[in-house]
Design a protein around this motif. Structure first.
Motif, PDB file in Angstrom:
ATOM      1  N   ARG A  51      78.106 -33.703  19.843  1.00 28.52           N
ATOM      2  CA  ARG A  51      79.268 -32.840  19.636  1.00 28.52           C
ATOM      3  C   ARG A  51      80.547 -33.649  19.643  1.00 28.52           C
ATOM      4  NH1 ARG A  51      77.066 -28.231  23.747  1.00 28.52           N
ATOM      5  NH2 ARG A  51      75.701 -27.165  22.269  1.00 28.52           N
ATOM      6  N   ALA A 111      83.522 -19.171  12.345  1.00 27.85           N
ATOM      7  CA  ALA A 111      83.667 -20.359  13.189  1.00 27.85           C
ATOM      8  C   ALA A 111      84.404 -21.525  12.540  1.00 27.85           C
ATOM      9  CB  ALA A 111      82.295 -20.815  13.684  1.00 27.85           C
ATOM     10  N   PHE A 167      87.065 -24.321  14.544  1.00 33.16           N
ATOM     11  CA  PHE A 167      86.828 -25.761  14.681  1.00 33.16           C
ATOM     12  C   PHE A 167      87.929 -26.556  13.986  1.00 33.16           C
ATOM     13  CE2 PHE A 167      82.454 -24.443  15.652  1.00 33.16           C
ATOM     14  CZ  PHE A 167      82.139 -25.310  16.682  1.00 33.16           C
ATOM     15  N   HIS A 177      77.112 -20.514  14.250  1.00 34.48           N
ATOM     16  CA  HIS A 177      77.344 -21.214  15.526  1.00 34.48           C
ATOM     17  C   HIS A 177      77.883 -20.208  16.552  1.00 34.48           C
ATOM     18  CE1 HIS A 177      78.346 -25.468  17.175  1.00 34.48           C
ATOM     19  NE2 HIS A 177      78.009 -24.659  18.146  1.00 34.48           N
ATOM     20  N   TRP A 178      78.855 -19.414  16.126  1.00 33.39           N
ATOM     21  CA  TRP A 178      79.379 -18.376  17.018  1.00 33.39           C
ATOM     22  C   TRP A 178      78.335 -17.294  17.262  1.00 33.39           C
ATOM     23  CZ3 TRP A 178      81.887 -16.459  20.772  1.00 33.39           C
ATOM     24  CH2 TRP A 178      82.139 -15.090  20.878  1.00 33.39           C
ATOM     25  N   VAL A 180      75.941 -18.371  19.981  1.00 32.78           N
ATOM     26  CA  VAL A 180      76.591 -18.347  21.296  1.00 32.78           C
ATOM     27  C   VAL A 180      76.693 -16.908  21.805  1.00 32.78           C
ATOM     28  CG1 VAL A 180      78.795 -18.713  22.491  1.00 32.78           C
ATOM     29  CG2 VAL A 180      77.875 -20.498  20.994  1.00 32.78           C
ATOM     30  N   THR A 204      86.207 -18.917  23.798  1.00 38.63           N
ATOM     31  CA  THR A 204      84.833 -19.162  24.236  1.00 38.63           C
ATOM     32  C   THR A 204      84.398 -20.577  23.902  1.00 38.63           C
ATOM     33  OG1 THR A 204      84.269 -16.818  23.912  1.00 38.63           O
ATOM     34  CG2 THR A 204      82.441 -18.388  24.033  1.00 38.63           C
ATOM     35  N   PHE A 205      84.716 -21.028  22.689  1.00 35.43           N
ATOM     36  CA  PHE A 205      84.345 -22.382  22.285  1.00 35.43           C
ATOM     37  C   PHE A 205      85.037 -23.433  23.156  1.00 35.43           C
ATOM     38  CE2 PHE A 205      82.945 -21.693  17.570  1.00 35.43           C
ATOM     39  CZ  PHE A 205      81.815 -21.045  18.033  1.00 35.43           C
ATOM     40  N   TYR A 206      86.287 -23.157  23.536  1.00 32.31           N
ATOM     41  CA  TYR A 206      86.986 -24.104  24.402  1.00 32.31           C
ATOM     42  C   TYR A 206      86.320 -24.152  25.779  1.00 32.31           C
ATOM     43  CZ  TYR A 206      90.503 -26.388  27.231  1.00 32.31           C
ATOM     44  OH  TYR A 206      91.134 -27.241  28.095  1.00 32.31           O
ATOM     45  N   LEU A 253      83.136 -26.903  23.134  1.00 35.04           N
ATOM     46  CA  LEU A 253      82.742 -27.095  21.742  1.00 35.04           C
ATOM     47  C   LEU A 253      83.932 -27.487  20.876  1.00 35.04           C
ATOM     48  CD1 LEU A 253      80.290 -24.087  21.293  1.00 35.04           C
ATOM     49  CD2 LEU A 253      79.695 -26.507  21.471  1.00 35.04           C
TER      50      LEU A 253
END
Length: 318
Positions: A9, A95, A99, A150-151, A154, A299-301, A305
């Motif tokens: 990642r 997503a 990113f 990807h999302w 998750v 959420t990704f943070y 991610l």
């Protein structure tokens, strides 16, 4: 999360950030008032049909604007093209913008397709012992890194009491993931239409879950910021023609599928099933959908991610 996954990642984010942070744009990549350069993916059916039908070219010709079309393999690459000025306008899932914004891309959300949760899902082999999402714990799950699934993965895991660290993520492009599923080297595959419908028909796969009640599966039209500031009229015309194309698809799904079959390389019946999973209705970007994107970003943070916190509203002209 194991160390190899983290390194993968980290390497991905570093490479993406290096590309997106580039400020030395080549001459051809700068804003051109007489051009409208569109980025698309082969699975973006409405854009593909708009290209095939030529309606946008006819609308923009009297304004002295030339339309060009640039195909990308996936959303993350399309966002790179948008950021470095290679294209002015494109279409991606939920997503990729998150990113890209976290990596420094400067674009704006222009419009979105209303929710299409049945157009993405997780599939397993028909005879797989995996019967529930909980059964995926510890198993290899393939999906395209940085894409809308990807999302979805998750969110789906979270809804079922698991985290991304409870599975073994295998980052594969659609063709490679399908082959891996057929060969039995992965337990499950998260994918979107028309590849989802193709897997269910052609790969003896079984739908484990789609995004209903899990993710909205919004699709977004994004614009290069300078182009959006200087050529709002062109983007407005493009969205008007896309709206017309979407209505045509809804009213002529079988005909649309027949036209797409040789382009997308799939059986027309499979494409028609995939088209029926999409809404083909587009709306200007609004606070509600930006809030959903913010939830994805946060959420990704939290999951590390993305490398930094972002504010999705910053990616607008407001």
């Amino acid at each position: 999360m194991n160390h190899s996954t983290f390194r993968g990642r980290r390497t991905f984010l570093a490479a993406l950030g290096a590309t997106l942070a580039s400020t030395a744009l080549p001459a051809w990549a700068k804003y051109q008032a007489d051009q409208f350069r569109i980025g698309y993916q082969k699975a973006a059916s409405t854009l593909v049909l708009l290209k095939a039908h030529g309606a946008l070219e006819k609308r923009l010709a009297p304004l002295g604007i030339k339309v060009s079309w640039n195909e990308f393999p996936a959303g993350p690459q399309l966002l790179e093209g948008l950021n470095v000025g290679a294209i002015d306008f494109g279409y991606v899932g939920e997503a990729p913008p998150v990113f890209a914004q976290a990596a420094g891309a400067d674009f704006i959300y222009t419009a979105y397709e209303i929710p299409t949760p049945h157009a993405e899902g997780v599939v397993v082999a028909k005879n797989s012992p995996v019967k529930t999402i909980a059964d995926l714990k510890g198993k290899k799950v393939a999906f395209n890194r940085g894409s809308d699934v990807h999302w979805f993965i998750v969110a789906l895991l979270r809804k079922n009491g698991l985290g991304i660290g409870d599975i073994q993520p295998i980052y594969l492009a659609p063709a490679d993931a399908r082959a891996a599923l057929e060969q039995g080297s992965i337990a499950a595959w998260a994918i979107w239409d028309p590849f989802l419908s193709a897997a269910l028909v052609q790969s003896n796969a079984r739908l484990l879950a789609d995004a209903q009640g899990v993710a909205s599966h919004h699709q977004f039209f994004l614009s290069q910021r300078e182009y959006a500031q200087k050529r709002q009229n062109v983007i407005a015309i493009a969205m008007e023609e896309l709206g017309k194309e979407g209505q045509w698809v809804k009213q002529n799904t079988a005909a649309a599928a027949a036209q797409l079959a040789p382009i997308q390389g799939l059986d027309a019946g499979i494409i028609q099933t995939g088209l029926e999973h999409y809404a083909h209705v587009y709306q200007p970007i609004d606070a509600t959908v930006l809030a959903e994107q913010q939830r994805i970003a946060d959420t990704f943070y939290d999951l590390k991610l993305i490398p930094r916190k972002i504010v999705t509203k910053d990616a607008t002209l407001a």
